[in-house]
Design an enzyme around this catalytic site. Structure first.
Site, short mmCIF file in Angstrom:
data_model
loop_
_atom_site.label_atom_id
_atom_site.label_comp_id
_atom_site.label_asym_id
_atom_site.label_seq_id
_atom_site.Cartn_x
_atom_site.Cartn_y
_atom_site.Cartn_z
CG ASP A 177 0.45 2.36 1.75
OD1 ASP A 177 1.40 3.10 1.42
OD2 ASP A 177 0.21 2.06 2.94
CG HIS A 178 -2.64 6.00 1.71
ND1 HIS A 178 -2.94 4.67 1.97
CD2 HIS A 178 -2.54 6.60 2.92
CE1 HIS A 178 -3.05 4.50 3.28
NE2 HIS A 178 -2.80 5.66 3.88
CB CYS A 185 3.58 0.78 2.91
SG CYS A 185 4.48 -0.18 4.14
N GLY A 186 4.23 3.20 4.34
CA GLY A 186 4.75 4.20 5.27
C GLY A 186 6.07 3.78 5.88
CB THR A 187 6.98 1.29 8.25
OG1 THR A 187 6.07 0.22 7.93
CG2 THR A 187 6.33 2.26 9.23
N GLY A 188 7.41 0.40 5.07
CA GLY A 188 7.94 -0.73 4.31
C GLY A 188 7.60 -2.06 4.96
N GLY A 205 4.53 -3.29 6.54
CA GLY A 205 3.28 -3.97 6.20
C GLY A 205 3.29 -4.54 4.80
CG HIS A 239 24.57 -12.10 3.03
ND1 HIS A 239 25.09 -11.94 4.30
CD2 HIS A 239 25.62 -11.95 2.18
CE1 HIS A 239 26.40 -11.69 4.22
NE2 HIS A 239 26.74 -11.69 2.94
CG ASN A 240 18.87 -12.00 3.27
OD1 ASN A 240 19.23 -10.85 3.48
ND2 ASN A 240 19.08 -12.96 4.15
CG HIS A 283 24.77 -16.37 1.89
ND1 HIS A 283 24.76 -16.06 3.24
CD2 HIS A 283 25.89 -15.81 1.37
CE1 HIS A 283 25.83 -15.33 3.52
NE2 HIS A 283 26.54 -15.18 2.41
NE ARG A 298 23.70 -19.96 6.69
CZ ARG A 298 24.90 -19.42 6.84
NH1 ARG A 298 25.16 -18.24 6.31
NH2 ARG A 298 25.83 -20.04 7.52
C1 RB5 Z 1 -0.69 3.50 6.42
O1 RB5 Z 1 -1.11 4.51 7.28
C2 RB5 Z 1 0.45 2.73 7.05
O2 RB5 Z 1 0.00 1.98 8.12
C3 RB5 Z 1 1.14 1.87 6.02
O3 RB5 Z 1 1.61 2.67 4.99
C4 RB5 Z 1 2.35 1.07 6.48
O4 RB5 Z 1 3.26 1.89 7.15
C5 RB5 Z 1 2.08 -0.20 7.15
O5 RB5 Z 1 3.00 -0.98 7.46
#
Ligand code: RB5
Length: 151
Positions: free
Chosen positions: A8-9, A65-68, A70, A98-99, A133, A136
């Site tokens: 994403d952005h 994404c921002g955190t990976g 979502g 393992h996965n 593994h 599983r």
């Molecule tokens: C976008 O602002 C943010 O929510 C997305 O990149 C991500 O971190 C979601 O999990």
């Protein structure tokens, strides 16, 4: 190797770094977007990476994404996808060993470019260990059409 990559952005700056890293490594990179800094919805790009892997168009996927988080949740909704959020070399290596993860996800707001490149290298280098593994991972696959939450 043919590898699908999407973000994403929020993930776009790190995705650009990883595209370059993969191309330098001789991989064929299929970038499913996004390409601009305008705000977009991460499920669209997690799904696109997941579908490319599930269809066999790409052997592996990378999603940012921002955190990976979502984008990994979205990719994991596609049958056949095992998307793992990784933060370092160790989590990346174990996700494959393992996965049998086939999509690796990272958070551009959490992981710097150097750590991300090293983690991706570790993921690509690692081998699925199968053995104990395998049972599983088979159980994870069996959940794909499970309407009752498992048995
Ligand atoms: C976008 O602002 C943010 O929510 C997305 O990149 C991500 O971190 C979601 O999990």
């Amino acid at each position: 190797m043919r590898i699908a990559i999407g973000s994403d952005h929020a993930g776009l700056p790190l995705k650009k770094e990883l595209v370059e890293f993969l191309q330098e490594g001789g991989h064929q990179v299929d970038d499913v977007g996004t390409t601009g800094s305008e705000s977009v919805d991460y499920p669209d790009f997690g799904a696109a990476v997941g579908r490319a892997v599930s269809a066999g168009d790409s052997e592996l996927g990378v999603a940012v994404c921002g955190t990976g988080i979502g984008i990994s949740i979205a990719a994991n909704k596609v049958d056949g996808v095992r998307a793992a959020v990784v933060h370092d070399v160790t989590s990346a290596r174990l996700a494959k060993q393992h996965n049998d993860a086939n999509v690796v996800c990272m958070g551009a707001r959490l992981v710097g470019p150097e750590v991300a490149r090293e983690a991706l290298h570790a993921f690509l280098d690692a081998k699925w260990e199968a053995g104990r593994h395998g049972r599983r991972v088979d159980k994870i696959t069996a959940l794909e059409h499970d309407q009752q939450g498992g048995s």
